[in-house]
Design an enzyme around this catalytic site. Structure first.
Site, PDB file in Angstrom:
ATOM      1  N   ASP A   9      -5.837  -3.504  -2.442  1.00 28.12           N
ATOM      2  CA  ASP A   9      -4.789  -3.195  -1.462  1.00 28.12           C
ATOM      3  C   ASP A   9      -4.150  -4.446  -0.852  1.00 28.12           C
ATOM      4  O   ASP A   9      -4.834  -5.344  -0.365  1.00 28.12           O
ATOM      5  CB  ASP A   9      -5.405  -2.348  -0.348  1.00 28.12           C
ATOM      6  CG  ASP A   9      -4.371  -1.629   0.489  1.00 28.12           C
ATOM      7  OD1 ASP A   9      -3.553  -2.310   1.126  1.00 28.12           O
ATOM      8  OD2 ASP A   9      -4.392  -0.386   0.520  1.00 28.12           O
TER       9      ASP A   9
ATOM     10  N   SER B 124       0.829  -1.200   0.000  1.00 31.79           N
ATOM     11  CA  SER B 124       0.000   0.000   0.000  1.00 31.79           C
ATOM     12  C   SER B 124       0.874   1.264   0.000  1.00 31.79           C
ATOM     13  O   SER B 124       1.703   1.424  -0.879  1.00 31.79           O
ATOM     14  CB  SER B 124      -0.962  -0.039   1.199  1.00 31.79           C
ATOM     15  OG  SER B 124      -2.005   0.882   1.052  1.00 31.79           O
TER      16      SER B 124
END
Length: 306
Positions: A160, A44
């Protein structure tokens, strides 16, 4: 000396949204100590900062994030009636090109080993992106559900990487790191979003971006029962989302690192920075530097063993 052992240092940069700017401070502090990782793995926001570092754009990124205001952050968000995300992808693409990497830069051409972690939306499997466009790898890794639309990568819809591997120690090990320095951004966050705050504080903190998101969501929800006092007021949409992300990533991080602990664990104290407060970069970067300074004896002890 010919044949001498060359220690490979891996840097695992964890997820944590706006708290991720502290990765910049960590890298700066390590650089001042003469510690240059050979392997950089990120999840991320960790994938984004790590990519900027290996692409030699970290100074540009730092200067830009330190100039951000609340209004600048709000411009990255838009009301999307398709309900597939709140992020303005055109602005995000421009930002990534300017301060992270160009569209034409490939992971294979970097001078350091790099990997970004993403999640296969269909199977839930962890995906390690170690070749191809570094920008696509970053975009895949940062696609937090609810804010970003899912991204198509190699014919897979991905989101993510924090959903499966918030601090990618295992990726560093698999890529050949002898010593892994890990940065966990979420160690002190569970429960903080749902603690009752005065109404005036809520309004001030949630102004701008969060107002836009929660007011839009309110059009699609209605109260099931009336609330007689503030203590019965449920968390807002954003507070529930932030707490859910924190809980998930904290629990997964604990489980993953129990089975494969890093050699050095850095845990910046960032509980006061909210999920989308990207404009507080100076505070986050400074705390990243302070965290390395606090851990200096441990860092020296581990590295001197090799």
């Amino acid at each position: 000396m010919q044949g001498a052992f060359k220690m490979k240092i891996g840097l695992a940069l964890g997820s944590g949204s706006s708290r991720g700017w502290s990765h910049i401070g960590v890298i700066k502090a390590l650089t001042r100590l003469g510690i240059a990782p050979d392997i950089v793995c990120g999840t991320s926001i960790g994938a984004l900062v790590g990519a900027s570092y290996v692409s030699n754009n970290l100074e540009k990124l730092e200067a830009w994030v330190c100039s951000l205001s609340k209004l600048d952050i709000a411009r990255f968000f838009e009301i999307n009636t398709a309900l597939n995300g709140f992020v303005n992808t055109e602005r995000l693409h421009y930002f990534l090109n300017q301060y992270v990497a160009s569209d034409t830069l490939f992971i294979e051409h970097l001078t350091k080993q790099y990997a970004a972690v993403a999640t296969d939306l269909e199977t839930g499997r962890e995906i390690w992106l170690t070749e191809g466009s570094i920008l696509e790898a970053v975009w895949s890794s940062i696609s937090l559900p609810g804010l970003f639309p899912a991204i198509k990568n190699n014919n897979r819809w991905v989101v993510d990487g924090g959903l499966v591997n918030p601090v990618p120690v295992s990726v560093c090990r698999a890529m050949g790191a002898d010593v892994v320095i890990a940065v966990n951004l979420n160690g002190d966050l569970v429960g903080k979003h749902t603690r009752q705050k005065p109404q005036s504080t809520r309004i001030q903190k949630n102004a701008g971006v969060i107002d836009k998101i929660t007011s839009f969501a309110a059009e699609y929800t209605s109260p099931i029962f009336s609330i007689k006092n503030r203590e019965e007021q449920p968390p807002s949409l954003f507070e529930a989302l932030a707490s859910s992300v924190n809980i998930t990533q904290d629990r997964i991080t604990r489980s993953r690192m129990a089975g494969d602990p890093p050699d050095i664990l850095l845990s910046p104290k960032l509980a006061n920075i909210e999920l989308l407060e990207f404009y507080r970069a100076r505070e986050a970067i400074k705390e990243g530097e302070r965290c390395v300074e606090r851990m200096l004896p441990e860092i020296q002890h581990v590295l001197n063993q090799y």
